[in-house]
Write a protein that holds these residues in place. Structure first.
Motif, mmCIF file in Angstrom:
data_model
loop_
_atom_site.group_PDB
_atom_site.id
_atom_site.type_symbol
_atom_site.label_atom_id
_atom_site.label_comp_id
_atom_site.label_asym_id
_atom_site.label_seq_id
_atom_site.Cartn_x
_atom_site.Cartn_y
_atom_site.Cartn_z
ATOM 1 N N ILE A 84 31.286 39.615 38.471
ATOM 2 C CA ILE A 84 31.227 38.151 38.367
ATOM 3 C C ILE A 84 29.803 37.703 38.701
ATOM 4 O O ILE A 84 29.281 38.027 39.769
ATOM 5 C CB ILE A 84 32.228 37.502 39.355
ATOM 6 C CG1 ILE A 84 33.672 37.936 39.042
ATOM 7 C CG2 ILE A 84 32.090 35.979 39.343
ATOM 8 C CD1 ILE A 84 34.233 37.438 37.724
ATOM 9 N N HIS B 274 38.202 36.917 35.127
ATOM 10 C CA HIS B 274 37.452 35.663 35.221
ATOM 11 C C HIS B 274 38.300 34.589 35.922
ATOM 12 O O HIS B 274 37.829 33.869 36.790
ATOM 13 C CB HIS B 274 37.054 35.202 33.812
ATOM 14 C CG HIS B 274 36.153 34.016 33.821
ATOM 15 N ND1 HIS B 274 34.790 34.125 33.988
ATOM 16 C CD2 HIS B 274 36.416 32.700 33.716
ATOM 17 C CE1 HIS B 274 34.257 32.911 33.982
ATOM 18 N NE2 HIS B 274 35.216 32.038 33.813
ATOM 19 N N ALA C 118 38.755 35.154 39.674
ATOM 20 C CA ALA C 118 37.513 34.790 40.364
ATOM 21 C C ALA C 118 37.425 33.278 40.540
ATOM 22 O O ALA C 118 37.107 32.781 41.621
ATOM 23 C CB ALA C 118 36.307 35.296 39.582
ATOM 24 N N VAL D 139 37.894 41.861 39.389
ATOM 25 C CA VAL D 139 38.807 40.732 39.161
ATOM 26 C C VAL D 139 38.590 40.166 37.756
ATOM 27 O O VAL D 139 37.537 40.353 37.159
ATOM 28 C CB VAL D 139 38.597 39.595 40.204
ATOM 29 C CG1 VAL D 139 38.992 40.047 41.598
ATOM 30 C CG2 VAL D 139 37.163 39.084 40.193
ATOM 31 N N ARG E 14 39.854 32.067 43.210
ATOM 32 C CA ARG E 14 39.402 32.406 44.565
ATOM 33 C C ARG E 14 38.347 31.425 45.046
ATOM 34 O O ARG E 14 38.258 31.097 46.224
ATOM 35 C CB ARG E 14 38.785 33.810 44.585
ATOM 36 C CG ARG E 14 39.771 34.915 44.373
ATOM 37 C CD ARG E 14 40.161 35.601 45.681
ATOM 38 N NE ARG E 14 41.419 36.315 45.536
ATOM 39 C CZ ARG E 14 41.516 37.554 45.103
ATOM 40 N NH1 ARG E 14 40.436 38.226 44.766
ATOM 41 N NH2 ARG E 14 42.696 38.134 45.020
ATOM 42 N N GLY F 243 33.865 39.224 34.580
ATOM 43 C CA GLY F 243 35.255 39.527 34.919
ATOM 44 C C GLY F 243 35.714 40.738 34.116
ATOM 45 O O GLY F 243 35.182 41.015 33.043
ATOM 46 N N MET G 90 35.430 40.979 44.970
ATOM 47 C CA MET G 90 35.302 40.326 43.661
ATOM 48 C C MET G 90 34.753 41.266 42.596
ATOM 49 O O MET G 90 34.349 40.819 41.529
ATOM 50 C CB MET G 90 34.352 39.122 43.804
ATOM 51 C CG MET G 90 34.884 38.018 44.671
ATOM 52 S SD MET G 90 36.184 37.053 43.879
ATOM 53 C CE MET G 90 35.184 35.949 42.899
#
Length: 114
Positions: A45, A80, A83, A78, A86, A26, A75
């Motif tokens: 990620i 942490h 993520a 983004v 999501r 992240g 992604m």
């Protein structure tokens, strides 16, 4: 590097929907601490753990996969937390991932070097 599309059907356990994997990385994390970050500056990620027999393993997700998209959401930039949110949306029973995977040969070379 190969691009893989993976569809995970979450497993319902009581009130929870289980994916069966953990993530690291992240833009708010230190990429030097991420064992899967290739050049130690990649803030992407990554899949850090896959539960044996869980939905993610059944779908073909592997440790070290880099998650590029979740259900169409980008992604690559983004935090942490973003993520995680999501991936764990309560109303989504199916998660479609776009991941990049290092070739097996390269992964083996890296593990031999470390």
């Amino acid at each position: 590097m190969s691009l893989q599309r993976i569809e995970i059907h979450k497993l319902r356990q009581g009130d929870n929907l289980i994916l069966g994997f953990s993530i690291g990385g992240g833009i708010d994390q230190d990429p030097a601490q991420n064992p899967f970050s290739e050049d130690k500056t990649d803030k992407g990620i990554y899949v850090t753990r896959v539960t044996e027999g869980g939905p993610a393993e059944v779908a073909g997700l592997q440790i070290g996969d880099k998650i590029m998209q979740v259900n169409g959401w980008d992604m690559t930039m983004v935090t942490h937390d973003q993520a995680r949110k999501r991936l764990t949306k309560r109303n989504e029973e199916v998660v479609r991932l776009l991941v990049t995977r290092q070739s097996l040969q390269k992964a083996v070379q890296q593990s031999m070097m470390s």
